[in-house]
Scaffold this motif. Structure first.
Motif, PDB file in Angstrom:
ATOM      1  N   ALA A 139       0.830  -1.206   0.000  1.00 53.39           N
ATOM      2  CA  ALA A 139       0.000   0.000   0.000  1.00 53.39           C
ATOM      3  C   ALA A 139       0.859   1.250   0.000  1.00 53.39           C
ATOM      4  N   VAL A 140       1.818   1.227   0.847  1.00 55.71           N
ATOM      5  CA  VAL A 140       2.633   2.432   0.950  1.00 55.71           C
ATOM      6  C   VAL A 140       3.502   2.608  -0.291  1.00 55.71           C
ATOM      7  N   LYS A 141       3.882   1.485  -0.900  1.00 53.26           N
ATOM      8  CA  LYS A 141       4.753   1.539  -2.066  1.00 53.26           C
ATOM      9  C   LYS A 141       4.096   2.300  -3.225  1.00 53.26           C
ATOM     10  N   PHE A 142       2.787   2.105  -3.336  1.00 56.43           N
ATOM     11  CA  PHE A 142       2.118   2.706  -4.480  1.00 56.43           C
ATOM     12  C   PHE A 142       1.519   4.083  -4.197  1.00 56.43           C
ATOM     13  N   CYS A 143       1.735   4.553  -2.980  1.00 54.14           N
ATOM     14  CA  CYS A 143       1.202   5.879  -2.670  1.00 54.14           C
ATOM     15  C   CYS A 143       2.091   6.940  -3.300  1.00 54.14           C
ATOM     16  N   ASP A 144       1.488   7.755  -4.143  1.00 59.57           N
ATOM     17  CA  ASP A 144       2.321   8.732  -4.852  1.00 59.57           C
ATOM     18  C   ASP A 144       1.781  10.152  -4.722  1.00 59.57           C
ATOM     19  N   ARG A 145       0.668  10.341  -4.009  1.00 61.44           N
ATOM     20  CA  ARG A 145       0.092  11.680  -3.925  1.00 61.44           C
ATOM     21  C   ARG A 145       0.530  12.361  -2.628  1.00 61.44           C
TER      22      ARG A 145
ATOM     23  N   VAL B 288      -3.523   5.459   4.138  1.00 55.80           N
ATOM     24  CA  VAL B 288      -3.806   4.026   4.154  1.00 55.80           C
ATOM     25  C   VAL B 288      -4.633   3.738   5.392  1.00 55.80           C
ATOM     26  N   ALA B 289      -5.687   2.892   5.246  1.00 47.08           N
ATOM     27  CA  ALA B 289      -6.519   2.556   6.396  1.00 47.08           C
ATOM     28  C   ALA B 289      -6.526   1.044   6.588  1.00 47.08           C
ATOM     29  N   VAL B 290      -6.436   0.621   7.843  1.00 45.00           N
ATOM     30  CA  VAL B 290      -6.554  -0.806   8.159  1.00 45.00           C
ATOM     31  C   VAL B 290      -7.798  -0.985   9.012  1.00 45.00           C
ATOM     32  N   ALA B 291      -8.731  -1.858   8.592  1.00 48.01           N
ATOM     33  CA  ALA B 291      -9.965  -2.058   9.345  1.00 48.01           C
ATOM     34  C   ALA B 291     -10.143  -3.545   9.603  1.00 48.01           C
ATOM     35  N   ALA B 292     -10.582  -3.874  10.811  1.00 52.69           N
ATOM     36  CA  ALA B 292     -10.854  -5.286  11.119  1.00 52.69           C
ATOM     37  C   ALA B 292     -12.225  -5.399  11.743  1.00 52.69           C
TER      38      ALA B 292
END
Lengths: 67, 924, 124
Positions: free
Chosen positions: B813-819, B824-828
């Motif tokens: 997720a973080v790798k593709f963040c470019d803005r 990023v959100a993590v939900a369980a």
């Protein structure tokens, strides 16, 4: 024909049963001057045994249809 | 008062109705919509067994000796149980050989012998004539009695009436005409007489209803039920013995047993029974229902016989009324005009049914097995050369019908008076019983020969004639009475009714014992001493092994023939049209055209023509005809035996061969499939190795290139040197990671990975993962949010593996963040018995076609224009394997441009570990 | 005038090493990161030699080579194929498509440089 195996022997067995039922000495057992429901015992016996035999034959034949 | 014209008109109206039914059935059959192709119609048509003898005669016999009439119906009930074994075989044989009658059956079995066919025909005609006369007697008597309504007058002695004023003659002639209309519309006798069968089935219903009607009327109308009739009878000293009757009957139990045996044979070998059971059968399976339906019919038509008999005896105590007429006389006594008329019609239907079928069957026999073979052998007539014989055939049959009925009438005039209906009928039964050894032996015993059958038949018939027919004629004064009292030439041992001193039996039992001893004895003895001819051997084999052989069987023929000759033979007997159709059918079955000059007159064609011809004129005549156009070389018995044995051997072999080749085919198919699977696996393995190699070589290339560059250039600047060494270090690291992951994946896929499963709190593991990746998030300035449900149940997983999955998803997720505003959100949460975790980013998203491929090994998605993404391309496949191992699911949802959500579920109550697939199978 | 070389590869570190090696030999160097880019540079830059990786994004090395060979004006352009896949079939395929040389990764730098030199000297 193969799926009816067993029908033949069963019917032959019924034939033998019928031969037994409609023959001396079993017939003699019922050859007496008594009555059931006003019907002479011998007559009642013969018709009852006859019906039973036919019912068994129907059972064998029709059951064998869908084994 | 019933006028004569009312009765006559009603009778003809009834016959007209029958004809209409027959006509309708024929029409339907021509249009291919048969109405007789039903087990119920078939069963009803079998009830042609119940004739006027049953209708009037049963009561007559019961009035004299109580249950004595019942063996006539118990016998068939017993026999029909054996039909499954016996009749099915006869049916199959008859269909395969296009049998046209009982005589044809016997002739065909014993080498298509014209002699035997003729013998059977003569016995059948002579034997049945009394039976037909019985029907005439019943119809004419009932007519005369009804005519005198309301008075009950017994018909006058036959001799007293001039022939032309004799009702019976007119009955006979009307029935002859009617039968001709019915039975000889079609020539081809192996085909079904649809109309006739439909009419017979209808008649069976009529006679049953009529008899039940009068039975119910007497039992419940005149009396107060069964008990009432019997208790009144018990009060009469004259009737008392009838209530326990068996000892009272002449011959006692012996008579009872023999009557049973006799009727067991009659139900099979009466020509009319053979006609409806075998020739008119449209489907072997109809036998099933008939096996119990026909006995039910017989019970139904007999239920009221005893009440009627006792009722008659009670109502006509004086004895002036013949017991054979009770059925009609009681309704007349009670002034039931319509019921009396119904009874008359019932009796008429019973009689006409019998006469029609019987004469059709007999006329077929007379034509095919007696007259035709004789005519064909007479060279002087040159019949074989005539162009069209169809008219001749029909003429013979029609003449035969008239003659048979006139014979019946003659017997009625000569001997009819001396006997009750039942006794006349039994004489006929005893005659046809003589066919039993030849037919039954013929279908089970291959060793039975033509001469054996002939000797048996002739002996049995001779004894029958001497012990039954002769006494009948003597009693009517057509033979000297002294014969009966003292024996021929005064030899007491030869007295017809006490042959060889056998006394104390009734006439039928006596005759049956001697005729059967003579018949069976001669049949077996002569057959054993005899050697069969080639043709007999072939036919014996065809008949006895009918269930074992394929249709057609072995062709035993050697000779020469020409197609036009064969065609002409067929055309002469069947007409050009039918012959044309037959040849066209034959050619079509062999994939040829007709006419086809190439068509060979081989054994097969000759056989086909003969079978076709046999369907019209019987086996024996067909043999003669075919032999006349075919030059045949006789085969020796030895040759026939060899061929037959070879044929059955070949059949056995070919069965085995078929089975083997089937097995082989199956094995081949399995092998092919296995091979395909292996090839596929091989290909996938190849691809996998090739891909792994490529992925490993890429970092290696950089490492080697820079190492060599550094080695070659000792004067390189420090900064370059540092930069290149840095690249070497990073690429080495990448290589190591890649090797580890490949090994990891291989372990998981091959099921060799170790799993340390325990109760794991997912919320805590998520916390761990976030802590581990927090540095990464900080560097790229990506916001991270968690939403966890407060009370999360634990799941049973390997904690480290779950952490591995979460780390993979988070780093992806973080790798593709470019803005700049990346988050990023993590939900369980718990959902449907599963625990579900979502990792959502607002990166570039994944295109639909890529959503599937990212889970494949070494597939990476990235903006390839700018930079190749970091990573091995193995993270997601490994993660998916891990989740699936715990029975969960890992997938992605994404909208290009808006971000992606990677989700996985884990079962709260793990139903079991997933099935780790082997490396290669999963390496798509 | 220095001879021109186009390097077409998507692996940054490999590009870096190749660029270094070629520049050291005095060639003028340009870089393309994918197949489309490579073809555009071929047209614009008209290199004397292309170092062409096979596993290129967008358009693979085979296709690029085929394009180059199908245009008459680039008949003299030398093509050296580079690949991490060392299969014989691929080497044959590359040569069949008109590549002048086929070099597998990881390569020996000296060998690569010698090969490039040889090809370009033959051209001169």
């Amino acid at each position: 024909m193969e799926r009816h195996e067993g029908k033949g022997p069963r019917l032959v067995a019924l034939f033998m049963l019928g031969t037994l039922l409609f023959n001396y000495p079993i017939l003699a057992l019922f050859n007496q001057p008594s009555q059931v429901f006003g019907i002479p015992l011998l007559y009642a016996y013969i018709f009852a045994a006859w019906a039973l035999l036919i019912a068994l034959m129907a059972l064998v034949v029709e059951r064998g249809r869908t084994p | 008062m019933l006028q004569e014209w009312v009765i006559v008109l009603t009778s003809f109206a009834y016959l007209g109705l029958l004809f209409a039914i027959a006509y309708y059935a024929d029409q339907r059959a021509d249009r291919g919509r048969s109405i007789i192709a039903s087990p119920y119609i078939y069963s009803l048509s079998l009830a042609v067994y119940a004739t006027a003898w049953t209708f009037y005669g049963s009561v007559g016999r019961a009035a004299i000796d109580g249950v004595g009439f019942l063996p006539i119906y118990l016998g068939p009930t017993l026999m029909i149980a054996l039909w499954w074994v016996v009749m099915r075989k006869i049916l199959r044989i008859s269909k395969q050989n296009r049998i046209t009658s009982l005589a044809d059956f016997v002739a065909s079995r014993y080498g298509k012998s014209a002699l035997l066919g003729g013998t059977v025909t003569i016995i059948a005609v002579i034997g049945i004539v009394p039976y037909i006369s019985l029907q005439l007697k019943a119809v004419s008597n009932s007519f005369i009695i009804l005519l005198h309504y309301p008075e009950i007058v017994m018909p006058a002695s036959v001799g007293a009436v001039p022939i032309l004023r004799d009702t019976a003659l007119w009955v006979a002639l009307s029935l002859a005409l009617f039968t001709i209309l019915f039975g000889t519309r079609h020539l081809y006798s192996a085909e079904h007489h649809e109309g006739m069968v439909a009419a017979i089935a209808f008649e069976s219903l009529v006679k049953l209803l009529a008899f039940l009607a009068v039975g119910v009327f007497v039992t419940f109308g005149v009396y107060n039920g069964f008990g009432d009739v019997f208790s009144r009878a018990a009060g009469q000293p004259k009737l008392e013995p009838l209530l326990t009757p068996i000892e009272g009957v002449a011959g006692g139990y012996a008579s009872w047993v023999w009557l049973t045996v006799l009727s067991m044979l009659a139900i099979m070998f009466l020509p009319r029974q053979f006609q409806v059971t075998v020739i008119e059968n449209t489907d072997e399976r109809h036998l099933d229902k008939a096996i119990w339906l026909f006995p039910v019919y017989m019970v139904a038509i007999n239920i009221f016989v005893l009440p009627l008999a006792f009722g008659g005896r009670l109502l006509f105590p004086a004895g002036g009324v013949d017991a054979d007429t009770f059925v009609l006389a009681i309704p007349m006594l009670e002034r039931q005009e319509l019921l009396a008329l119904l009874v008359f019609i019932g009796g008429l239907s019973a009689a006409t049914g019998m006469v029609i079928v019987e004469t059709i069957a007999l006329s077929t026999m007379v034509c095919n097995d007696l007259v035709m073979p004789a005519l064909l052998r007479m060279r002087r007539l040159a019949l074989a050369q005539r162009r069209d014989l169809t008219g001749l055939l029909l003429g013979i049959r029609r003449t035969a019908i008239v003659l048979i009925l006139l014979l019946g009438y003659l017997y009625f005039r000569l001997a009819g008076e001396a006997y009750a209906l039942v006794s006349i009928g039994l004489i006929s039964f005893a005659a046809v019983a003589q066919f039993a050894p030849a037919v039954l032996g013929g279908i089970f015993w291959k060793g039975a020969t033509r001469r054996g059958a002939f000797c048996g038949l002739v002996t049995g018939f001779a004894v029958w004639f001497y012990t039954l027919l002769l006494p009948a004629l003597a009693r009517s004064d057509w033979a000297p009475r002294s014969l009966l009292e003292h024996g021929p030439f005064g030899i007491a041992l030869l007295k017809p009714l006490e042959l060889f001193g056998l006394a104390g039996l009734d006439q039928i039992t006596h005759a049956m014992i001697w005729s059967m001893i003579g018949n069976v004895g001669a049949y077996v003895l002569v057959s054993l001493l005899d050697t069969p001819r080639a043709e007999e051997h072939r036919q014996a084999s065809l008949f006895v092994d009918v269930f074992r052989r394929v249709a057609g069987g072995a062709r035993l023929w050697r000779g020469t023939a020409s197609v036009p000759d064969l065609y002409n033979v067929l055309a002469r007997f069947l007409g050009a049209e039918a012959a044309e159709a037959a040849f066209a059918g034959y050619a079509r079955a062999r994939g040829r055209n007709w006419p086809d000059p190439q068509l060979e007159a081989d054994a097969e064609l000759v056989d086909a023509v003969e079978t076709q011809l046999a369907g019209a004129i019987g086996a024996a005549s067909a043999r003669i005809m075919v032999a006349s156009v075919v030059k045949e070389e006789a085969l020796t018995l030895q040759e026939v035996r060899t061929i037959l044995d070879e044929a059955s051997q070949v059949i056995v072999y070919s069965h085995r061969l078929e089975q083997k080749s089937r097995e082989l085919e199956e094995a081949t198919a399995e092998l092919k499939a296995a091979n395909e699977r292996l090839k596929e696996l091989d290909r996938m393995k190849d691809d996998f190795i090739s891909t792994v190699t490529h992925e490993l070589r890429t970092p290696l290339t950089s490492i080697r290139a820079f190492a060599e560059i550094l080695l070659d250039d000792p004067d390189m600047s420090i900064s370059d040197r540092k930069r290149f060494l840095g690249i070497i270090a990073r690429e080495t690291e990448r290589l190591t990671r890649m090797i580890n992951q490949v090994l990891d994946l291989a372990k998981i896929e091959s099921g060799q990975a170790e799993w340390n499963v325990s109760e794991v709190d997912v919320g805590e593991v998520i916390g761990d993962a976030i802590a581990t990746t927090s540095q990464l998030f900080k560097e790229k300035r990506v916001a991270l949010r968690t939403e966890s449900a407060p009370e999360m149940p634990p799941v049973r997983v390997d904690r480290d593996r779950l952490l591995q999955v979460l780390l993979n998803l988070l780093s992806n997720a973080v790798k593709f963040c470019d803005r700049p505003d990346s988050k990023v959100a993590v939900a369980a949460r718990v959902e449907d018995g599963h625990l579900r975790v979502d990792v959502t980013d607002n990166g570039p998203g994944i295109s639909p076609q890529d959503r599937l491929t990212i889970f494949e090994k070494f597939r990476q998605v990235g903006d390839t224009l700018t930079e190749k993404p970091q990573g091995t391309g193995l993270g997601l496949p490994i993660s998916r394997h891990i989740i699936e191992h715990f029975g969960g699911r890992l997938w992605v949802e994404s909208e290009p441009g808006r971000g992606s959500t990677f989700s996985f579920t884990l079962p709260l109550r793990p139903g079991g570990t997933g099935h780790p697939s082997p490396v290669l199978a999963a390496a798509k | 005038m220095a001879q021109k070389i186009l390097i077409a590869d998507d692996e940054p570190n490999i590009v870096l090493s190749l660029e270094f090696l070629m520049k050291r030999e005095g060639y003028e160097v340009r870089v393309a990161e994918n197949g489309d880019d490579a073809l555009a540079q071929v047209a614009e830059f008209t290199p004397d030699l292309v170092l062409l990786d096979i596993m290129l994004p967008r358009r693979n090395g085979f296709e690029v080579c085929q394009q180059i060979r199908s245009s008459p004006q680039w008949r003299d352009m030398k093509v050296v194929m580079l690949t991490a896949k060392g299969r014989d079939t691929e080497m044959q395929k590359g040569l069949a498509l008109g590549a002048d040389a086929y070099i597998t990764k990881p390569f020996a730098t000296k060998e690569l440089v010698a090969r490039v030199k040889e090809l370009l000297d033959g051209k001169r």
